[in-house]
Write an enzyme that holds these catalytic residues in place. Structure first.
Site, PDB file in Angstrom:
ATOM      1  N   SER A 140      36.336  38.381  29.276  1.00  0.00           N
ATOM      2  CA  SER A 140      37.456  38.107  30.178  1.00  0.00           C
ATOM      3  C   SER A 140      37.012  37.090  31.218  1.00  0.00           C
ATOM      4  O   SER A 140      35.840  37.064  31.608  1.00  0.00           O
ATOM      5  CB  SER A 140      37.896  39.382  30.908  1.00  0.00           C
ATOM      6  OG  SER A 140      38.807  39.095  31.954  1.00  0.00           O
ATOM      7  N   TYR A 153      36.453  46.684  36.833  1.00  0.00           N
ATOM      8  CA  TYR A 153      36.712  45.977  35.570  1.00  0.00           C
ATOM      9  C   TYR A 153      35.866  44.711  35.489  1.00  0.00           C
ATOM     10  O   TYR A 153      35.180  44.462  34.483  1.00  0.00           O
ATOM     11  CB  TYR A 153      38.195  45.632  35.484  1.00  0.00           C
ATOM     12  CG  TYR A 153      38.595  44.832  34.266  1.00  0.00           C
ATOM     13  CD1 TYR A 153      38.740  45.449  33.028  1.00  0.00           C
ATOM     14  CD2 TYR A 153      38.855  43.465  34.359  1.00  0.00           C
ATOM     15  CE1 TYR A 153      39.133  44.721  31.910  1.00  0.00           C
ATOM     16  CE2 TYR A 153      39.232  42.731  33.253  1.00  0.00           C
ATOM     17  CZ  TYR A 153      39.378  43.368  32.033  1.00  0.00           C
ATOM     18  OH  TYR A 153      39.751  42.632  30.929  1.00  0.00           O
TER      19      TYR A 153
END
Length: 248
Positions: A140, A153
């Site tokens: 990501s 995250y």
């Protein structure tokens, strides 16, 4: 277009979202995909749509070392080889920094970080035996450009980057490549949470949110021999999101 004819490719979290799109695309390029998911019924449904001769369902909780070992034994018995692993399974939780609980953080670590580690470790014996293999970690842009309410995250994703690069150095001499893809916003249920596409994406350079197929195409490149001299590579697929706003 990458040629994946006769390749066996294992994809985690392949029953929905980006994982499903990756499976669908790789099949069109000639691969046989192992559709791995915690929900075996949904994995079977995806395989029914793709065709039983080109897709094989597998029960796999990526956080379980035992299930990874079982999965690899099953895979080797059925196919005798594994050309590529796509570590795609992941979870997203957005909370303000002070609201993140230990339980929240641990869940993200277990799936996003430990799951990738276990997957890489599980496939290495077979890939070493072959003296060839491609590991693709779907990470990501949060690994290096986090947004608000994504502390835990982002931390797990950054850890995967460091792990991938270190592993690439170690397993490269064995003929195994480890590469990463960094999606930006992609129109999946996990990203939009059923709220529709945020207007924010109109302000990024390409003026729209990404589509799962656009991630799948990058995966296909890294799975194929077209990327034979790439390892430790990071491909950003974000429509220019990390460059800044196109609005002036």
């Amino acid at each position: 277009m990458p040629d994946l004819k006769d390749q066996i490719i294992l994809i985690t979290g392949a029953n929905r979202g980006q994982g499903r799109a990756i499976a669908e695309h790789l099949v069109t390029l000639g691969a046989t995909v192992v559709v791995a998911a915690r929900n075996f019924e949904s994995a079977m449904a995806v395989c029914d749509e793709l065709g039983d001769e080109r897709a094989y369902p597998m029960q796999l909780d990526v956080t379980s070392e035992q299930q990874w070992q079982k999965a690899m034994a099953e895979l080797e018995e059925k196919f005798g080889k594994l050309d590529a692993l796509v570590n795609n399974a992941g979870v997203l939780k957005r909370k303000a920094f002070q609201e993140i609980t230990v339980e929240d953080y641990q869940e993200l670590i277990n799936v996003n970080q430990l799951g990738v580690f276990l997957g890489m470790q599980a496939v290495l014996p077979l890939m070493e035996k072959q003296q060839k293999g491609s590991i693709i970690n779907n990470v990501s842009i949060s690994a290096f450009a986090p947004i608000g309410k994504s502390t835990a995250y982002a931390a797990t994703k950054a850890a995967v980057v460091a792990m991938s690069k270190a592993a690439a150095i170690e397993v490269g001499p064995k003929g195994i490549r480890v590469n990463m893809i960094h999606p930006g916003g992609v129109e999946t249920e996990m990203a939009t949470q059923g709220q529709g596409v945020p207007s924010f994406y109109e302000s990024i350079p390409l003026g729209r949110i990404g589509q799962p197929i656009e991630i799948a195409r990058a995966v296909a490149f890294l799975a194929s021999d077209e990327s034979s001299y790439c390892t430790g590579t990071e491909i950003v697929v974000d429509g220019g999101m990390t460059l800044g706003s196109a609005n002036v």
